[in-house]
Design a protein around this motif. Structure first.
Motif, PDB file in Angstrom:
ATOM      1  N   ALA A  70       0.819  -1.215   0.000  1.00 44.77           N
ATOM      2  CA  ALA A  70       0.000   0.000   0.000  1.00 44.77           C
ATOM      3  C   ALA A  70       0.852   1.265   0.000  1.00 44.77           C
ATOM      4  CB  ALA A  70      -0.932  -0.010   1.213  1.00 44.77           C
ATOM      5  N   ASN A  71       2.003   1.209   0.654  1.00 42.17           N
ATOM      6  CA  ASN A  71       2.876   2.377   0.753  1.00 42.17           C
ATOM      7  C   ASN A  71       4.274   1.888   1.154  1.00 42.17           C
ATOM      8  OD1 ASN A  71       2.690   1.958   3.662  1.00 42.17           O
ATOM      9  ND2 ASN A  71       0.684   2.959   3.527  1.00 42.17           N
ATOM     10  N   ALA A  72       5.190   2.838   1.291  1.00 39.87           N
ATOM     11  CA  ALA A  72       6.570   2.463   1.615  1.00 39.87           C
ATOM     12  C   ALA A  72       6.665   1.774   2.973  1.00 39.87           C
ATOM     13  CB  ALA A  72       7.459   3.701   1.585  1.00 39.87           C
ATOM     14  N   ALA A  73       5.874   2.229   3.920  1.00 36.65           N
ATOM     15  CA  ALA A  73       5.905   1.633   5.252  1.00 36.65           C
ATOM     16  C   ALA A  73       5.442   0.180   5.213  1.00 36.65           C
ATOM     17  CB  ALA A  73       5.037   2.439   6.211  1.00 36.65           C
ATOM     18  N   GLN A  74       4.404  -0.099   4.424  1.00 39.05           N
ATOM     19  CA  GLN A  74       3.921  -1.471   4.298  1.00 39.05           C
ATOM     20  C   GLN A  74       4.943  -2.348   3.581  1.00 39.05           C
ATOM     21  OE1 GLN A  74       1.649  -3.125   5.602  1.00 39.05           O
ATOM     22  NE2 GLN A  74       1.094  -4.845   4.297  1.00 39.05           N
ATOM     23  N   LEU A  75       5.582  -1.814   2.555  1.00 36.48           N
ATOM     24  CA  LEU A  75       6.607  -2.564   1.840  1.00 36.48           C
ATOM     25  C   LEU A  75       7.752  -2.959   2.768  1.00 36.48           C
ATOM     26  CD1 LEU A  75       6.845  -0.594  -1.533  1.00 36.48           C
ATOM     27  CD2 LEU A  75       6.252  -3.005  -1.283  1.00 36.48           C
ATOM     28  N   ALA A  76       8.083  -2.073   3.707  1.00 40.53           N
ATOM     29  CA  ALA A  76       9.184  -2.346   4.630  1.00 40.53           C
ATOM     30  C   ALA A  76       8.857  -3.459   5.613  1.00 40.53           C
ATOM     31  CB  ALA A  76       9.552  -1.073   5.386  1.00 40.53           C
ATOM     32  N   ARG A  77       7.572  -3.755   5.798  1.00 35.43           N
ATOM     33  CA  ARG A  77       7.152  -4.756   6.771  1.00 35.43           C
ATOM     34  C   ARG A  77       7.228  -6.169   6.217  1.00 35.43           C
ATOM     35  NH1 ARG A  77       1.339  -3.092   8.734  1.00 35.43           N
ATOM     36  NH2 ARG A  77       1.838  -4.430  10.532  1.00 35.43           N
ATOM     37  N   VAL A  78       7.442  -6.306   4.906  1.00 33.83           N
ATOM     38  CA  VAL A  78       7.411  -7.619   4.256  1.00 33.83           C
ATOM     39  C   VAL A  78       8.707  -7.852   3.493  1.00 33.83           C
ATOM     40  CG1 VAL A  78       6.195  -9.100   2.607  1.00 33.83           C
ATOM     41  CG2 VAL A  78       4.903  -7.484   4.029  1.00 33.83           C
ATOM     42  N   GLY A  79       9.338  -8.991   3.736  1.00 37.38           N
ATOM     43  CA  GLY A  79      10.496  -9.416   2.963  1.00 37.38           C
ATOM     44  C   GLY A  79      10.122 -10.560   2.047  1.00 37.38           C
ATOM     45  N   PHE A  80      10.751 -10.621   0.875  1.00 42.40           N
ATOM     46  CA  PHE A  80      10.390 -11.632  -0.115  1.00 42.40           C
ATOM     47  C   PHE A  80      11.657 -12.214  -0.726  1.00 42.40           C
ATOM     48  CE2 PHE A  80       9.008 -12.612  -4.631  1.00 42.40           C
ATOM     49  CZ  PHE A  80       8.318 -13.768  -4.303  1.00 42.40           C
ATOM     50  N   PRO A 148      11.914  -7.221   8.636  1.00 38.06           N
ATOM     51  CA  PRO A 148      10.481  -7.185   8.340  1.00 38.06           C
ATOM     52  C   PRO A 148       9.688  -7.906   9.420  1.00 38.06           C
ATOM     53  CG  PRO A 148      11.494  -8.937   7.105  1.00 38.06           C
ATOM     54  CD  PRO A 148      12.606  -8.252   7.867  1.00 38.06           C
ATOM     55  N   GLU A 149       8.374  -7.761   9.369  1.00 33.75           N
ATOM     56  CA  GLU A 149       7.486  -8.505  10.262  1.00 33.75           C
ATOM     57  C   GLU A 149       7.074  -9.842   9.645  1.00 33.75           C
ATOM     58  OE1 GLU A 149       4.216  -6.073  11.804  1.00 33.75           O
ATOM     59  OE2 GLU A 149       5.374  -4.303  11.248  1.00 33.75           O
ATOM     60  N   LEU A 150       7.176  -9.932   8.332  1.00 30.84           N
ATOM     61  CA  LEU A 150       6.806 -11.142   7.598  1.00 30.84           C
ATOM     62  C   LEU A 150       7.839 -11.376   6.506  1.00 30.84           C
ATOM     63  CD1 LEU A 150       4.837 -13.412   6.554  1.00 30.84           C
ATOM     64  CD2 LEU A 150       3.682 -11.611   5.232  1.00 30.84           C
ATOM     65  N   ILE A 151       8.347 -12.609   6.418  1.00 27.93           N
ATOM     66  CA  ILE A 151       9.212 -12.999   5.300  1.00 27.93           C
ATOM     67  C   ILE A 151       8.508 -14.090   4.508  1.00 27.93           C
ATOM     68  CG2 ILE A 151      11.413 -13.937   4.561  1.00 27.93           C
ATOM     69  CD1 ILE A 151      12.760 -12.843   6.924  1.00 27.93           C
ATOM     70  N   ASN A 182       7.070 -13.688  11.478  1.00 28.97           N
ATOM     71  CA  ASN A 182       6.113 -14.494  10.732  1.00 28.97           C
ATOM     72  C   ASN A 182       6.749 -14.941   9.419  1.00 28.97           C
ATOM     73  OD1 ASN A 182       3.611 -13.915  12.455  1.00 28.97           O
ATOM     74  ND2 ASN A 182       4.232 -11.842  11.879  1.00 28.97           N
ATOM     75  N   VAL A 183       6.486 -16.175   9.025  1.00 32.33           N
ATOM     76  CA  VAL A 183       7.099 -16.730   7.818  1.00 32.33           C
ATOM     77  C   VAL A 183       6.051 -17.481   7.013  1.00 32.33           C
ATOM     78  CG1 VAL A 183       8.776 -18.406   6.921  1.00 32.33           C
ATOM     79  CG2 VAL A 183       9.387 -16.947   8.861  1.00 32.33           C
ATOM     80  N   ILE A 184       6.077 -17.278   5.689  1.00 28.83           N
ATOM     81  CA  ILE A 184       5.326 -18.111   4.746  1.00 28.83           C
ATOM     82  C   ILE A 184       6.349 -18.748   3.825  1.00 28.83           C
ATOM     83  CG2 ILE A 184       3.580 -18.215   2.935  1.00 28.83           C
ATOM     84  CD1 ILE A 184       2.250 -15.778   4.152  1.00 28.83           C
TER      85      ILE A 184
END
Length: 302
Positions: A70-80, A148-151, A182-184
């Protein structure tokens, strides 16, 4: 607590070809999620929508309580980490860390450098000269140093030899233990998922076939064996997932609620995770060819 991933009716169509159909998911926080399914089942599509790389055709999806990317802050919360564990072959290990620091506001340089040292990688070595296992470890280092909070991992160990795969998973488990992240994790290797995952999502035929805590799924699925006539009195609350017939004996894979007992006259045993996954994948594959699959098994409920 905010769900890691929440989806309702999530659908992605590629022209007339379905990538994912009507997916409903609600993954609680604090889980290590294993995502499994055959090729073409929709795993990469789901992960792409979770990262914001793919727009859904219909339905809704929230990641950590917000729209993906949604925005830069949201992007920073997720690693891929993508399937080919992408690194830049012409850049050195140190170059990758400098690039990570430049692109990520919350970059943990001390963590990144400690991991590189711990793994015995030469900061001056170009990524193209690293082994497959080392490239995977470098990609993991960049992902975790982002804090991140999620990878999300899309088949990160598919091309690795058994030793490199084991080392990668050991490092991942250690980081999960230290950070509570958190991990997927998408993988075809069920033995690997059994080691690290406590939540399972099974996709087949572009649909969610199964989702839930691994321990609960194992406890509510059984293999029951007996003569065919014995199954005609099976309680209707017991769902038949698959069936096999051998002479006078019948084997069913079933799902039941904890409050629905299996008749004592039947021999029942729990399935392991691989057997459970294969039963659902087989059912989905049969359904794609025969809309009436399972009809013979259902005769036991007449």
């Amino acid at each position: 607590m905010t769900a890691v991933l929440r989806a309702q009716g999530l659908t992605k169509m590629y022209g007339r070809h379905p990538g994912l159909i009507d997916a409903d998911l609600n993954i609680p926080a604090g889980r290590v999620v294993g995502l499994v399914g055959p090729n073409g089942a929709g795993k990469s599509t789901l992960l792409g929508m979770t990262c914001g790389l793919i727009e859904p055709t219909s339905g809704t999806i929230e990641v950590l309580g917000d729209k993906p990317a949604a925005n830069a802050a949201q992007l920073a919360r997720v690693g891929f980490v993508a399937q080919d564990t992408p690194v830049y072959s012409g850049l050195t290990v140190a170059d990758h860390l400098r690039l990570g620091a430049h692109l990520n506001k919350n970059w943990d340089d001390a963590l990144a450098r400690h991991r590189v040292q711990q793994l015995g990688m030469d900061p001056a070595q170009r990524a193209g000269a690293l082994s497959g296992g080392q490239r995977a470890q470098l990609a993991l280092t960049i992902a975790v140093a982002k804090r991140p909070e999620l990878i999300i991992f899309d088949e990160p160990v598919a091309a690795l030899d058994p030793l490199a795969r084991r080392q990668f998973l050991q490092n991942l488990m250690a980081f999960i233990s230290e950070s509570g992240i958190n991990v997927i994790l998408s993988s075809h290797l069920l033995s690997d998922l059994e080691r690290v995952c406590d939540y399972l999502i099974l996709l087949a035929g572009s649909r969610v076939q199964l989702a839930g805590d691994v321990d609960e799924l194992i406890s509510t699925h059984h293999r029951i064996v007996g003569p065919e006539h014995a199954f005609r009195s099976l309680p209707p609350q017991i769902e038949i997932i698959g069936s096999e017939y051998s002479g006078q004996r019948t084997t069913l894979v079933v799902r039941r609620t904890e409050s629905t007992p299996i008749p004592q006259s039947m021999h029942a045993e729990h399935l392991d995770l691989e057997e459970l996954v294969l039963a659902y994948m087989t059912r989905a594959a049969n359904a794609s060819f025969d809309p009436q699959q399972g009809a013979r098994a259902l005769q036991f409920h007449r």
